[in-house]
Scaffold this active site. Sequence first.
Site, PDB file in Angstrom:
ATOM      1  CD  GLU A 120      -7.250  65.781  58.391  1.00 55.94           C
ATOM      2  OE1 GLU A 120      -7.317  65.155  57.333  1.00 55.94           O
ATOM      3  OE2 GLU A 120      -8.249  66.231  58.985  1.00 55.94           O
ATOM      4  N   GLY A 252     -13.488  74.033  60.375  1.00 53.68           N
ATOM      5  CA  GLY A 252     -14.871  73.940  60.811  1.00 53.68           C
ATOM      6  C   GLY A 252     -15.065  72.842  61.831  1.00 53.68           C
ATOM      7  CB  ALA A 253     -15.950  69.899  62.316  1.00 58.02           C
ATOM      8  CD  GLU A 255     -11.541  63.922  59.441  1.00 55.28           C
ATOM      9  OE1 GLU A 255     -10.764  63.569  58.553  1.00 55.28           O
ATOM     10  OE2 GLU A 255     -11.913  65.109  59.593  1.00 55.28           O
ATOM     11  CG  HIS A 288     -18.123  66.636  56.260  1.00 55.42           C
ATOM     12  ND1 HIS A 288     -18.010  66.892  54.912  1.00 55.42           N
ATOM     13  CD2 HIS A 288     -16.845  66.466  56.698  1.00 55.42           C
ATOM     14  CE1 HIS A 288     -16.736  66.882  54.558  1.00 55.42           C
ATOM     15  NE2 HIS A 288     -16.005  66.624  55.639  1.00 55.42           N
ATOM     16  CD  GLU A 289     -15.994  66.853  60.456  1.00 53.62           C
ATOM     17  OE1 GLU A 289     -15.034  66.072  60.587  1.00 53.62           O
ATOM     18  OE2 GLU A 289     -16.016  67.765  59.603  1.00 53.62           O
ATOM     19  CG  HIS A 292     -14.489  62.443  57.612  1.00 54.67           C
ATOM     20  ND1 HIS A 292     -13.879  62.073  56.442  1.00 54.67           N
ATOM     21  CD2 HIS A 292     -14.585  63.809  57.577  1.00 54.67           C
ATOM     22  CE1 HIS A 292     -13.626  63.166  55.729  1.00 54.67           C
ATOM     23  NE2 HIS A 292     -14.051  64.223  56.385  1.00 54.67           N
ATOM     24  CD  GLU A 311     -11.949  66.168  54.343  1.00 53.27           C
ATOM     25  OE1 GLU A 311     -13.169  66.406  54.480  1.00 53.27           O
ATOM     26  OE2 GLU A 311     -11.205  65.939  55.309  1.00 53.27           O
TER      27      GLU A 311
END
Length: 846
Positions: A120, A252-253, A255, A288-289, A292, A311
């Site tokens: 991404e 940060g991460a 998904e 959060h991930e 997603h 997001e």
Amino acid sequence: MAVKRLIETFVPENYKIFLDIDRKTKKIKGQVAITGEAKDTVVAFHAKGLHFNKVRAFSVDTNFIENEEDEEIVVKIGETGRVTVSFEYEAELTDNMMGIYPSYYEVNGEKKMLIGTQFESHFARQAFPSIDEPEAKATFDLSVKFDEEEGDIIVSNMPELLNINGIHVFERTVKMSSYLLAFVFGELQYKKGKTKSGVEVGAFATKAHSQAALDFPLDIAIRSIEFYEDYYQTPYPLPHSWHIALPDFSSGAMENWGCITYREVCMLVDPENATIQSKQYVATVIAHELAHQWFGDLVTMQWWDDLWLNESFANNMEYVCMDALEPSWNVWESFSISEANMALNRDATDGVQSVHVEVTHPDEIGTLFDPAIVYAKGSRLMVMLRKWLGDEDFAAGLALYFKRHQYGNTVGDNLWDALAEVSGKDVAAFMHSWVNQPGYPVVTAEVVDDTLILSQKQFFVGEGVDKGRLWNVPLNTNWTGLPDLLSSEKVEIPGFAALKTKNNGKALFLNDANMAHYIIDYKGALLTDLLSEVESLENVTKFQILQDRKLLAKAGVISYADVVNILPSFTNEESYLVNTGLSQLISELELFVDEDSETEKAFQSLVGKLFAKNYARLGWDKVAGESAGDESLRGIVLSKTLYSENADAKTKASQIFATHKENLASIPADIRPIVLNNEIKTTNSAELVKTYRETYIKTSLQEFKRELEGAVALIKDEKVIAELLESFKNADIVKPQDIAFSWFYLLRNDFSQDAAWAWEKANWASLEEKLGGDMSYDKFVIYPGNTFKTADKLAEYKAFFEPKLENQGLKRSIEMAIKQITARVALIDSQKAAVDKAITDIAEKL
């Protein structure tokens, strides 16, 4: 210029991908067969940095042209219809944490390498030819061979089907976008568990970390999946959910569906060295991930201009999830402190992007990842919407949305339609003004001749052009008898005195619980009433008063001197939320205070008095059974008390350091950064900086690394500062992913600011080469905009960055930063004298 949409000429159905990767030579050999529907006799596929040896269509060699400028390979297939186009090519591992790239780490002094992926937003094309657009969903059959050594494993989105002569063959994926494909291989340790519904969950990391660091993320991941399956009323659609911490990671991460990758500090929690804040941070990142996996992966935005669909929603759901799993954490307080504060500050600058913004070229995609807008503001809008609809209708609408659009692509209106169908409310009409317009309103509340007047207009910090924008503002008031929404420029409500009596004479406030994206300017008696009841108000309302008055002062609507005058109202607060609001306001006031001045002495005295009761209450030692709020508050209280030059605090900080100086990591984690900072400030020792840097290089504790890097930046020694800056060029000392943070620590300190700024300008070309395309790249534009406060620095900033405005990835950030610095310079010039006087007066009285 608008980029071509390649899906218009070729719609992929399936990719068969074979990759042969050699870590030692950093070479990739690839074979890819893409089956799909050709809509033209000449079709194009995305490709960047791939060197093609052969292309075939309909099982026949065919002509092709490599178009590097447009990142395409154009293939002549001769006819339309269903076709398989196959490619043989070579490539190299990248060095910028995009595509397929190496991560470096050490175990017991031995250097090792992992290979991971980051596709991404549009970096799958650096790994294999593809229609690298979110709408071009397909299935993927992935096979990978690599220079496998004993102890190596490989993981991907789907389970491994078989291993044939070192070729790892994975099960076919579900239908998904190219940017979600992922794999990681190397020497990894792991722990696994299962959800109640049978989803296998695993946490993976290098052996540089203790296995115990995997326990917390594994537990959070399992419980989060269980929560989302229940909340969304939609099963997790894959057989497993892997969570992999990578030593080198840009953001940060990420998904990736079923194969989520993280920066180590965002996933791993060492139980012996973790603060409550670090646990909360890691938990919200994981939540959060995982949000997603449904919103973003199962249902994906059609094009990048609806990135906010991914997001904003996930940022909201991480708090919904954590509030359910860990209610004692009071995560909505953290939301006000971080997300709301970030959004309100960024969104007040004229020229800021809207949540939904048109994207015509991939180079613009990076600008969309503005955390203050797409993440923070967007999630704030989702919080507002959830309150307006009610949680039951919000969740039911999401379940309908997933059922209707699973494995497909959507635009924002598809979400509004599902929520409207369930709730019966016109969600699109309510949300369009918030999502499609930049900025937010200030609602002015005043009483004139017994009439309550509520009015809205766009709020600006610095110069702004008022274009007459209006919003559907949920008033969310504590009074009955007022309208639910303010949709017009102004509303007048007569009979204020009677209305107040009807509401038991209590003070009026709007935007209850800080859940809507606006601020309030209470005039006259309305503000007086509110402040007179401040001790009995909810903590979030107290925080809002500090937040809103600070922003109004920043905009010049009121004076910062007026804000200083309300500080004594908050000396008895024990709430983490309120004291954080107080701390944020103090940080803003520091702009006006010259170092080593009489005003600074008065300000230090004032700060000490504001936090004295909490210092006496909390002290330095964690108490068994104390609340998460008190544990989080201690660091703020100690930091501000040390700033006030409190002799007792300075002595105790030095004593704690002396006790742990042979093992700095053993300093209790919740006070460790305070102690490390204090020792540098007190000694200004170059030898101590050397000790900190040696510890930084050796430790695998990522949070500890950040603390050490922040501490060394406090040194007031030009030679040492020059050495620190030079070390950024050595990836064995400071990883590329960490340069921006380490550099910012030096930039924000007055003593080292000139050197840090000069270093950036001198090294811009190498930064661009090393980090161009990386999500930290524009930090080197944004951080000076957040920091500089003099006319000279403004002129220098413009001279350096204005020639770079043609860079689409930096243009908006440069323009925003110039406006921010301009506003800050004007604010200090106009208000400094009054603020200095107010600080001196209040410090004497308190």
